[in-house]
Structures are given as structure tokens and as C-alpha cells.
Design a protein around this motif. Structure first.
Motif, PDB file in Angstrom:
ATOM      1  N   GLN A   1      -4.301   2.315  -6.987  1.00 15.84           N
ATOM      2  CA  GLN A   1      -4.316   3.615  -6.324  1.00 15.84           C
ATOM      3  C   GLN A   1      -4.661   4.726  -7.302  1.00 15.84           C
ATOM      4  N   LEU A   2      -4.091   4.691  -8.501  1.00 19.76           N
ATOM      5  CA  LEU A   2      -4.404   5.687  -9.522  1.00 19.76           C
ATOM      6  C   LEU A   2      -5.873   5.610  -9.916  1.00 19.76           C
ATOM      7  N   PHE A   3      -6.358   4.387 -10.121  1.00 15.44           N
ATOM      8  CA  PHE A   3      -7.764   4.193 -10.467  1.00 15.44           C
ATOM      9  C   PHE A   3      -8.660   4.687  -9.339  1.00 15.44           C
ATOM     10  N   ARG A   4      -8.269   4.410  -8.094  1.00 15.90           N
ATOM     11  CA  ARG A   4      -9.042   4.842  -6.933  1.00 15.90           C
ATOM     12  C   ARG A   4      -9.175   6.357  -6.906  1.00 15.90           C
ATOM     13  N   ASP A   5      -8.076   7.076  -7.134  1.00 18.26           N
ATOM     14  CA  ASP A   5      -8.093   8.533  -7.068  1.00 18.26           C
ATOM     15  C   ASP A   5      -8.938   9.136  -8.192  1.00 18.26           C
ATOM     16  N   GLU A   6      -8.844   8.570  -9.390  1.00 15.13           N
ATOM     17  CA  GLU A   6      -9.675   9.040 -10.509  1.00 15.13           C
ATOM     18  C   GLU A   6     -11.153   8.815 -10.200  1.00 15.13           C
ATOM     19  N   LEU A   7     -11.440   7.651  -9.659  1.00 15.13           N
ATOM     20  CA  LEU A   7     -12.822   7.295  -9.336  1.00 15.13           C
ATOM     21  C   LEU A   7     -13.381   8.228  -8.271  1.00 15.13           C
ATOM     22  N   TYR A   8     -12.586   8.505  -7.240  1.00 16.04           N
ATOM     23  CA  TYR A   8     -13.038   9.372  -6.158  1.00 16.04           C
ATOM     24  C   TYR A   8     -13.393  10.760  -6.697  1.00 16.04           C
ATOM     25  N   THR A   9     -12.529  11.300  -7.531  1.00 15.19           N
ATOM     26  CA  THR A   9     -12.769  12.643  -8.080  1.00 15.19           C
ATOM     27  C   THR A   9     -14.066  12.684  -8.881  1.00 15.19           C
ATOM     28  N   GLY A  10     -14.254  11.703  -9.762  1.00 15.62           N
ATOM     29  CA  GLY A  10     -15.448  11.676 -10.602  1.00 15.62           C
ATOM     30  C   GLY A  10     -16.730  11.475  -9.818  1.00 15.62           C
TER      31      GLY A  10
ATOM     32  N   GLY B   1     -21.006   6.317  -0.478  1.00 17.02           N
ATOM     33  CA  GLY B   1     -20.923   4.861  -0.494  1.00 17.02           C
ATOM     34  C   GLY B   1     -19.582   4.332  -0.062  1.00 17.02           C
ATOM     35  N   ARG B   2     -19.441   3.003  -0.218  1.00 18.39           N
ATOM     36  CA  ARG B   2     -18.226   2.296   0.163  1.00 18.39           C
ATOM     37  C   ARG B   2     -17.760   1.472  -1.032  1.00 18.39           C
ATOM     38  N   ILE B   3     -16.527   1.712  -1.462  1.00 19.69           N
ATOM     39  CA  ILE B   3     -15.992   1.041  -2.642  1.00 19.69           C
ATOM     40  C   ILE B   3     -14.615   0.471  -2.309  1.00 19.69           C
ATOM     41  N   TYR B   4     -14.389  -0.776  -2.705  1.00 26.70           N
ATOM     42  CA  TYR B   4     -13.081  -1.397  -2.562  1.00 26.70           C
ATOM     43  C   TYR B   4     -12.482  -1.615  -3.945  1.00 26.70           C
ATOM     44  N   VAL B   5     -11.210  -1.277  -4.082  1.00 26.06           N
ATOM     45  CA  VAL B   5     -10.484  -1.440  -5.336  1.00 26.06           C
ATOM     46  C   VAL B   5      -9.245  -2.277  -5.068  1.00 26.06           C
ATOM     47  N   ALA B   6      -8.941  -3.202  -5.973  1.00 29.22           N
ATOM     48  CA  ALA B   6      -7.754  -4.047  -5.835  1.00 29.22           C
ATOM     49  C   ALA B   6      -7.261  -4.431  -7.224  1.00 29.22           C
ATOM     50  N   HIS B   7      -6.134  -5.112  -7.269  1.00 26.83           N
ATOM     51  CA  HIS B   7      -5.623  -5.576  -8.563  1.00 26.83           C
ATOM     52  C   HIS B   7      -6.626  -6.503  -9.248  1.00 26.83           C
TER      53      HIS B   7
ATOM     54  N   ILE C   1     -13.511   5.289  -0.609  1.00 27.19           N
ATOM     55  CA  ILE C   1     -12.946   4.367  -1.599  1.00 27.19           C
ATOM     56  C   ILE C   1     -11.590   3.916  -1.081  1.00 27.19           C
ATOM     57  N   LYS C   2     -11.443   2.617  -0.869  1.00 23.40           N
ATOM     58  CA  LYS C   2     -10.225   2.083  -0.282  1.00 23.40           C
ATOM     59  C   LYS C   2      -9.556   1.077  -1.208  1.00 23.40           C
ATOM     60  N   VAL C   3      -8.233   1.118  -1.234  1.00 22.19           N
ATOM     61  CA  VAL C   3      -7.452   0.123  -1.970  1.00 22.19           C
ATOM     62  C   VAL C   3      -7.196  -1.052  -1.034  1.00 22.19           C
ATOM     63  N   ARG C   4      -7.558  -2.237  -1.483  1.00 23.20           N
ATOM     64  CA  ARG C   4      -7.397  -3.447  -0.690  1.00 23.20           C
ATOM     65  C   ARG C   4      -6.554  -4.470  -1.458  1.00 23.20           C
ATOM     66  N   GLU C   5      -6.088  -5.473  -0.733  1.00 20.68           N
ATOM     67  CA  GLU C   5      -5.366  -6.560  -1.393  1.00 20.68           C
ATOM     68  C   GLU C   5      -6.298  -7.317  -2.329  1.00 20.68           C
ATOM     69  N   LYS C   6      -7.559  -7.527  -1.868  1.00 22.31           N
ATOM     70  CA  LYS C   6      -8.578  -8.180  -2.683  1.00 22.31           C
ATOM     71  C   LYS C   6      -9.903  -7.478  -2.449  1.00 22.31           C
ATOM     72  N   ILE C   7     -10.808  -7.546  -3.433  1.00 22.16           N
ATOM     73  CA  ILE C   7     -12.110  -6.919  -3.248  1.00 22.16           C
ATOM     74  C   ILE C   7     -13.022  -7.786  -2.398  1.00 22.16           C
ATOM     75  N   VAL C   8     -12.709  -9.072  -2.290  1.00 21.81           N
ATOM     76  CA  VAL C   8     -13.388  -9.970  -1.364  1.00 21.81           C
ATOM     77  C   VAL C   8     -12.308 -10.781  -0.664  1.00 21.81           C
ATOM     78  N   ALA C   9     -12.198 -10.649   0.652  1.00 22.61           N
ATOM     79  CA  ALA C   9     -11.186 -11.399   1.404  1.00 22.61           C
ATOM     80  C   ALA C   9     -11.550 -12.880   1.394  1.00 22.61           C
ATOM     81  N   ASP C  10     -10.714 -13.697   0.752  1.00 23.17           N
ATOM     82  CA  ASP C  10     -11.079 -15.094   0.540  1.00 23.17           C
ATOM     83  C   ASP C  10     -10.114 -16.098   1.159  1.00 23.17           C
ATOM     84  N   GLY C  11      -8.919 -15.669   1.564  1.00 15.89           N
ATOM     85  CA  GLY C  11      -7.961 -16.597   2.146  1.00 15.89           C
ATOM     86  C   GLY C  11      -7.307 -17.530   1.146  1.00 15.89           C
TER      87      GLY C  11
END
Length: 344
Positions: free
Chosen positions: A38-47, A55-61, A109-119
Motif C-alpha cells: 500500500q505504501l509503495f502503491r501510494d508513492e508510485l501513484y504520486t510520482g 494505465g493499469r498497475i497491480y501491486v502485491a507482496h 493502481i490497485k493493491v492485489r493479493e497477487k499480481i497474477v491470479a494463479d490459484g
């Protein structure tokens, strides 16, 4: 500053149309350990907002996955900003092959559980234990061996409009479904060289690690995916082994790689590889439609949807209430369009 968009889509699209500069569509990804997404997402959005990036960006652990549109005059500044993060310093940026600069109109820019949903829920799975990279020349060389298995790690509708010579389709709607399906399909070919590819590299990289995790030995994946391959093939004068169009997940819905049209209009059967979404907002099905059928059906996928489209807007809204459209993609393996408004 609000760290999300508050302007209507119509106004944003109007502003995009009025821009007097060119934009460049870029995609990139990186698997990495991000402690505070979430912190990385907010920094990225501002910059990125300050640089006029859409665009569309997904961020996860597990990392970042991005498809963006950058003003051409800000590309160098964008690259410098991105490289200030150690895990992104020097990262490969995939430049779109067939680009009209209108791929996105807003930054999300969204925070997700994974950047690619893989199951994948196996705690022993290790994304860093992945297959070997192949660049464009190495891909052409290894894929020329008739004993090499080439696996398309994209969805069925992506494969339908374009794929590499001799590529094997894993006919699924999602990557989550596709991983175990691909492993099952190739159980009797574990000793062969297996090459995986996808649009930009992110799915086939994870798939290569999943195959190694499941006992496969000689696993390769195309570095940078179809986008990087196409750019390098042109730059190096290599034979292009990709046939047709590369489906992309932005407003373009595709970029021309090969000259061939290998798919057909889902309504009349004529050669066509142009994806569109049904203009009936209560349907919004993704399907292939030629110009003649687009005119005949007013951009809708069926007579029923065309009838709904011509109703007053208030009646359309009433019909849309409570509808769960689900994964609205035409699947050729089912040989029909999915149920529409007004159908049982």
C-alpha cells in the motif's frame, strides 16, 4: 492530493482526445518482495500522476505488473523515476508494437493479493526457481526443433487471433484454470524441451516455475513475451514466427504482429481478428466482429442485445439491475455466445 481519480470517464476520454502530444504504451513487471504494497502503491501513484502517466498497475507482496501510457516527452523522466527503486533499476520496458497512443485514459493502481491470479496455494512453491530465459534468436532456434513443445500460456481468446507456429493451446478462460490444465496435458512429455510464452512475459515466467515445481526438467520461457520478441525480430531481421495479432488488455484490444488473419468473425464467419465489447452495457461480451456485422448489429453481439440497445436508456438501466455478467468472453469451444438479457 487525492490518490485516485475523481473525474468522469467521459471527460477523461475527451481530454485524451484533445492532447497535442504523442503517448507511448509501455508494459513491465517484476517479481520481488514488497514489504508494504500500500505504501509503495501510494508513492508510485504520486510520482506517475505528476508525469501524466495513464494505465493499469497491480501491486502485491510478490511484485508489480503494469500496462501504462506515458507522454513521449516524459519517457526519460518516467524511466528515471522508476529506476529509483532498487528492485526496478534497469528493468526491461516492453514498448508496444502497434501503438496509437490511446491505450489508456486514466491512472489506476490497485493493491492485489497477487499480481497474477494463479490459484497456487502450495507454500513450497518458489517463483524464483523459474525456467531459462530465451531471447528472440534462441527462441527461433529451439522452436525449430520438431521435438520441442511450444505452449501458449494465454487465454483461449488471445490464442484465437494470434500465436506462434506449432504452439499448443491450453483452452481456458483464466490463468488460474490454465496452470493445472497445462501440467496435465504435458505429463507424457516431461523429458522434452518445453517453451512457454505469453504477452509480456509475466504469466509464462510464473508458469515455468510451476512446471519445474511439478517435476518438469527442460523448461524455457520467452523473455519479454510476444512484445519483446516482435521488437527484437524486427531489429535483428529475424524471421517472425508469430502469426496474426497479439491481444492486449487495453483499449486497443490488439496489436498487429503478423500479416495473417487466422480467426473469424463470431457472427458471420468471415476472416476477422478485431475484438470488441458488445455495446449493450448489460452484456459487454468480448467477441470478434467484422465491420459489416458491426454495422448490421450496431456493435452488439446478437439480435437480443441490439433490441436492448435501442430501448430508452431508463429501460436499459432497469434490465441491467441485478445482472451478474461473470466472465463475459465468447468461448469458441462452446460454439455459442453466452446467455443474454431476456434469455433463460
Amino acid at each position: 492530493m487525492a490518490l485516485h481519480n475523481r473525474v468522469s470517464a467521459d471527460l477523461l476520454k475527451q481530454r485524451l482526445a484533445e492532447e497535442n502530444f504523442r503517448r507511448v504504451t509501455i508494459s513491465f513487471y517484476q517479481y520481488a518482495k514488497i514489504a508494504d504494497p500500500q505504501l509503495f502503491r501510494d508513492e508510485l501513484y504520486t510520482g506517475l500522476f505528476d508525469l501524466g502517466v495513464f494505465g493499469r498497475i497491480y501491486v502485491a507482496h510478490e511484485g508489480i505488473n503494469a500496462q501504462i501510457s506515458v507522454p513521449e516527452h516524459n519517457v526519460d523522466a518516467f524511466r528515471q523515476f522508476l529506476y529509483t527503486y532498487d528492485f526496478l533499476n534497469g528493468i526491461r520496458l516492453n514498448i508496444a508494437v502497434d501503438d496509437d497512443g490511446k491505450s489508456f485514459y486514466v491512472l489506476k493502481i490497485k493493491v492485489r493479493e497477487k499480481i497474477v491470479a494463479d490459484g497456487i496455494d502450495d507454500p513450497n512453491f518458489d517463483i524464483t526457481h523459474r525456467g531459462q530465459y530465451l531471447d528472440a534468436p534462441a527462441f527461433n532456434e529451439l522452436s525449430a526443433d520438431p521435438d520441442t513443445v511450444i505452449v501458449d500460456m494465454r487465454n483461449h481468446y488471445e490464442f484465437e487471433v494470434g500465436h506462434f507456429d506449432r504452439a499448443m493451446e491450453v483452452p481456458s478462460d483464466t490463468f488460474r484454470e490454465q496452470l493445472p490444465m497445462a501440467v496435465d496435458m504435458l505429463q507424457d512429455q516431461k523429458d522434452k524441451n518445453i517453451i512457454m510464452y505469453c504477452t509480456g512475459g509475466i504469466r509464462c515466467e510464473k508458469a515455468s516455475a510451476y512446471f519445474l515445481h511439478n517435476g518438469f526438467k527442460n523448461v524455457y520461457h520467452l523473455e519479454g513475451g510476444i512484445i519483446e520478441y516482435s521488437n527484437k525480430a524486427k531489429e535483428l531481421g529475424l524471421p517472425n514466427k508469430f502469426k496474426g495479432k497479439n491481444f492486449v488488455f487495453d483499449d486497443r484490444l490488439g496489436e498487429r504482429i503478423g500479416d495473417e488473419i487466422i480467426s473469424h468473425c463470431h457472427q458471420c464467419g468471415e476472416p476477422c481478428d478485431d475484438h470488441t465489447n458488445c455495446k449493450n452495457e448489460g452484456c459487454h461480451l468480448l467477441f470478434i466482429q467484422c465491420e459489416k456485422c458491426a454495422a448490421k448489429y450496431q456493435g452488439t453481439c446478437s439480435d437480443d442485445c441490439q433490441s436492448v440497445l435501442n430501448l430508452p436508456e431508463e429501460e436499459q438501466k432497469k434490465l441491467r439491475q441485478g445482472i451478474d455478467k461473470g466472465n463475459m468472453v465468447f468461448n469458441k469451444s462452446r460454439q455459442r455466445l453466452r446467455p443474454r438479457l431476456g434469455e433463460d
